[in-house]
Write an enzyme that holds these catalytic residues in place. Structure first.
Site, short mmCIF file in Angstrom:
data_model
loop_
_atom_site.label_atom_id
_atom_site.label_comp_id
_atom_site.label_asym_id
_atom_site.label_seq_id
_atom_site.Cartn_x
_atom_site.Cartn_y
_atom_site.Cartn_z
N HIS A 141 -4.24 10.44 3.89
CA HIS A 141 -5.11 9.81 3.27
C HIS A 141 -6.54 10.17 3.46
CE1 HIS A 141 -6.10 6.40 0.60
NE2 HIS A 141 -7.14 6.10 1.62
N GLU A 171 -6.96 6.10 -6.62
CA GLU A 171 -6.61 6.32 -5.09
C GLU A 171 -6.51 7.61 -4.89
OE1 GLU A 171 -3.94 3.17 -3.53
OE2 GLU A 171 -3.61 4.49 -1.83
N LYS A 185 3.79 -2.16 -3.10
CA LYS A 185 2.42 -1.63 -3.65
C LYS A 185 2.33 -0.17 -3.78
CE LYS A 185 -1.97 -0.58 -3.29
NZ LYS A 185 -2.76 0.90 -3.17
C1 MEV Z 1 -1.15 2.60 -0.23
O1 MEV Z 1 -1.78 2.52 -1.34
C2 MEV Z 1 0.28 2.39 -0.16
C3 MEV Z 1 0.87 2.33 1.04
O2 MEV Z 1 0.30 1.41 1.80
C4 MEV Z 1 2.34 2.04 0.90
C5 MEV Z 1 3.42 1.68 2.05
O3 MEV Z 1 2.64 1.14 3.30
O4 MEV Z 1 4.34 1.91 1.87
C6 MEV Z 1 0.73 3.59 2.00
#
Ligand code: MEV
Length: 440
Positions: free
Chosen positions: A393, A85, A280
């Site tokens: 991101h 990722e 996650k």
């Molecule tokens: C993405 O891999 C993880 C997030 O969705 C975690 C979160 O929302 O706290 C950014």
């Protein structure tokens, strides 16, 4: 439909590739080329990887990245992370940099106990079973002495064998619930070998036990296996600083930011949909270090999520509070990890990752991994309560989009510059690229 294949595992690697490419892919020549392009030219190294599992046909790469500047208990680490990722390593690095300026991370191991169980059925008097188990406990220990002697030398071994009555859950169901210390090993093989010997001893001794009647002697072992739920193998990672030291975050002053971080955790505690995503994000950090160090990420995932629901509801693994002007953010997770045994002795990249981490003991690795999880969670929440995650991101994802669009190196330079201060999306990048290319 072609018939199922017999003896696939006996075929040579070339034959396996020939079969899979011919039967299941549209362009078998291309399939063979792709698979072989990922073979390592060092045949010995390739053979090592081939033999990790059955039916290997190629290697499956993941990037190995480094998140530097992690100050943990006063010691500086550069943390290796294996993950696909785009934004995870960048986010970890950002958190590390943020917290190194505010005293760094603290971490502490709360326990290192592992668990294994022998599941069996017994039809008879429970008191007699209790007496029987008490009587054979020394024999259970003696029968695994060969298996445990090395572990005992390293400070580990079997710490308890407890009989559990589970007949409320299922008729005639009992367990030997055993606890272990496994020193720097994850200990799965050690635990399972001990348990399987316990099972043999249990059955043998029951068959010959003088106080058992015919039915009681028929004690039957169903299975013997370690548990990946390890609430006694627990680590805590935390950060803390005066709220004012958090500094201005975007448009937000420090107190507002701190309050929003606490609220974000409260939402993960209140809502299961949010809790799963919140956790996650934590696992992004945990899994990538677990993978880089050759540990079993499925075991860790299963155990951590069970722990997140230990009180009957699935909740946040991290916690936040504001006390007397201090922002306090912490995480407690069960992590059964090893720094010896398994892949750690075999996989050159795993050895290198452990080397980069200055060859930690298993408890030290637990601390590093928990900190990576906390750092990831902090980075995610910090973005979420501020600009949202897409900005960061998608910036990291830009290179993937450029690769997908097969841009030339000249186009890449221009587009990277163009999107430095523009929101990134696949469509926006495609449009910009079309503008760059002369129309036919
Ligand atoms: C993405 O891999 C993880 C997030 O969705 C975690 C979160 O929302 O706290 C950014």
């Amino acid at each position: 439909m072609s018939p199922p294949i017999q003896g696939f595992s006996k075929l040579s690697k070339e034959e396996k590739i020939e079969w899979i490419a011919g039967r299941f892919t549209d362009n078998s020549e291309e399939t063979k080329k792709v698979l072989k392009r990922y073979w390592n030219p060092d045949t010995k190294l390739q053979q090592l990887h081939d033999e990790f599992i059955e039916n290997t046909i190629s290697n499956y790469y993941l990037p190995l990245g480094i998140a530097p500047n992690f100050l943990i208990n006063g010691k500086l680490y550069a943390i290796p992370m294996a993950i696909e990722e785009s934004s995870v390593v960048a986010a970890a690095s950002k958190s590390a940099k943020f917290w190194i300026e505010r005293g760094g991370f603290r971490a502490r191991v709360l326990g290192t106990e592992k668990i294994g169980q022998v599941h069996f059925t017994y039809q008879g008097n429970f008191g007699k079973l209790q007496e029987f188990i008490a009587e054979i406990t020394p024999i259970l220990h003696a029968d695994v002495a060969d298996l445990t002697s090395n572990m005992v030398k390293r400070g580990g071994g079997i710490t308890a064998i407890i009989l559990k009555d589970r007949t409320r859950a299922m008729d005639h169901y009992y367990q030997l619930h055993c606890t272990f210390q496994t020193s720097n090993a994850m200990g799965a093989n050690f635990i399972n070998s001990c348990l399987e010997q316990f099972a043999r001893t249990l059955q043998r001794e029951a068959e010959n036990h003088r106080n058992f009647n015919k039915r009681e002697r028929k004690l039957e072992v169903l299975m013997s296996i370690l548990s990946n739920y390890v609430p006694g193998c627990l680590v805590r990672a935390e950060v803390e600083c005066p709220v004012q030291l958090l500094g201005k975050q975007g448009e937000m002053e420090a107190p507002e930011f701190a309050a929003k971080m606490v609220q974000a955790v409260a939402i993960a505690n209140a809502d299961r949909y949010r809790a799963v995503t919140h956790n996650k994000g934590i696992m992004n950090g945990i899994d990538s270090v677990v993978m880089a160090t050759g540990n079993d990420f499925r075991a860790v995932e299963a155990g951590v999520h069970a722990y997140a629901s230990k009180d009957g509801t699935y909740t946040s693994l991290s916690h936040a509070e504001l006390v007397e002007g201090n922002f306090h953010f912490w995480l407690e997770v069960p992590l059964a990890l090893g720094t010896v045994g398994g892949l750690t002795n075999l996989h050159p990249m795993v050895q290198l990752s452990l080397d980069i981490l200055q060859n930690p003991s298993a408890p030290e690795l637990m601390q590093i991994v928990a900190v990576a999880g906390l750092a990831q969670n902090f980075a995610a929440l910090r973005s979420l309560v501020n600009t949202g995650i897409q900005q960061g991101h998608m910036k990291m994802h830009l290179l993937n989009i450029l690769n997908q669009l097969l841009v030339t190196s000249e186009e890449r330079i221009i587009l990277l510059q163009e999107f430095e201060d523009r929101p990134v999306s696949y469509r926006a990048v495609k449009t910009a690229l079309e503008r760059l290319r002369p129309s036919p």
